[in-house]
Write a protein that holds these residues in place. Sequence first.
Motif, mmCIF file in Angstrom:
data_model
loop_
_atom_site.group_PDB
_atom_site.id
_atom_site.type_symbol
_atom_site.label_atom_id
_atom_site.label_comp_id
_atom_site.label_asym_id
_atom_site.label_seq_id
_atom_site.Cartn_x
_atom_site.Cartn_y
_atom_site.Cartn_z
ATOM 1 N N VAL A 184 0.843 -1.200 0.000
ATOM 2 C CA VAL A 184 0.000 0.000 0.000
ATOM 3 C C VAL A 184 0.880 1.253 0.000
ATOM 4 C CG1 VAL A 184 -1.639 1.340 1.395
ATOM 5 C CG2 VAL A 184 -2.028 -1.092 1.007
ATOM 6 N N PHE A 185 1.943 1.240 0.794
ATOM 7 C CA PHE A 185 2.852 2.387 0.824
ATOM 8 C C PHE A 185 3.492 2.614 -0.541
ATOM 9 C CE2 PHE A 185 7.055 4.271 1.517
ATOM 10 C CZ PHE A 185 6.669 5.467 2.121
ATOM 11 N N SER A 186 3.916 1.538 -1.200
ATOM 12 C CA SER A 186 4.504 1.663 -2.539
ATOM 13 C C SER A 186 3.496 2.254 -3.513
ATOM 14 C CB SER A 186 4.973 0.306 -3.053
ATOM 15 O OG SER A 186 6.020 -0.177 -2.277
ATOM 16 N N GLY A 187 2.257 1.795 -3.418
ATOM 17 C CA GLY A 187 1.196 2.344 -4.266
ATOM 18 C C GLY A 187 0.965 3.821 -4.008
ATOM 19 N N TRP A 188 1.040 4.219 -2.743
ATOM 20 C CA TRP A 188 0.864 5.621 -2.385
ATOM 21 C C TRP A 188 1.992 6.477 -2.971
ATOM 22 C CZ3 TRP A 188 3.152 8.494 2.035
ATOM 23 C CH2 TRP A 188 2.573 9.747 2.191
#
Length: 88
Positions: free
Chosen positions: A20-24
């Motif tokens: 999720v952090f990478s996507g953000w």
Amino acid sequence: MTQAILPIEIQLLSLAVLVVFSGWVLWLIRTQRLHLRESLIWLLTTLAAIAVTAWPELLVRASQLIGIKVPANALFGAGLLYLALNVL
């Protein structure tokens, strides 16, 4: 000496948070709120964290390779090095 392995639930939760952090970060790049040059360190360290979370033996082997007996100490040292490089 046997190494403690994370419970699968914690591994899966950690992997989900990292993805999720990478996507953000990618979303911030696409919306031009974060420059690609600044985001490379975030993406690379997140990929490294995903690798260590998915395969904890990587951290154990890396710490043995550089002569650190406790893998958590190697992780702590890597975190300090990361912070020092970002500040400079």
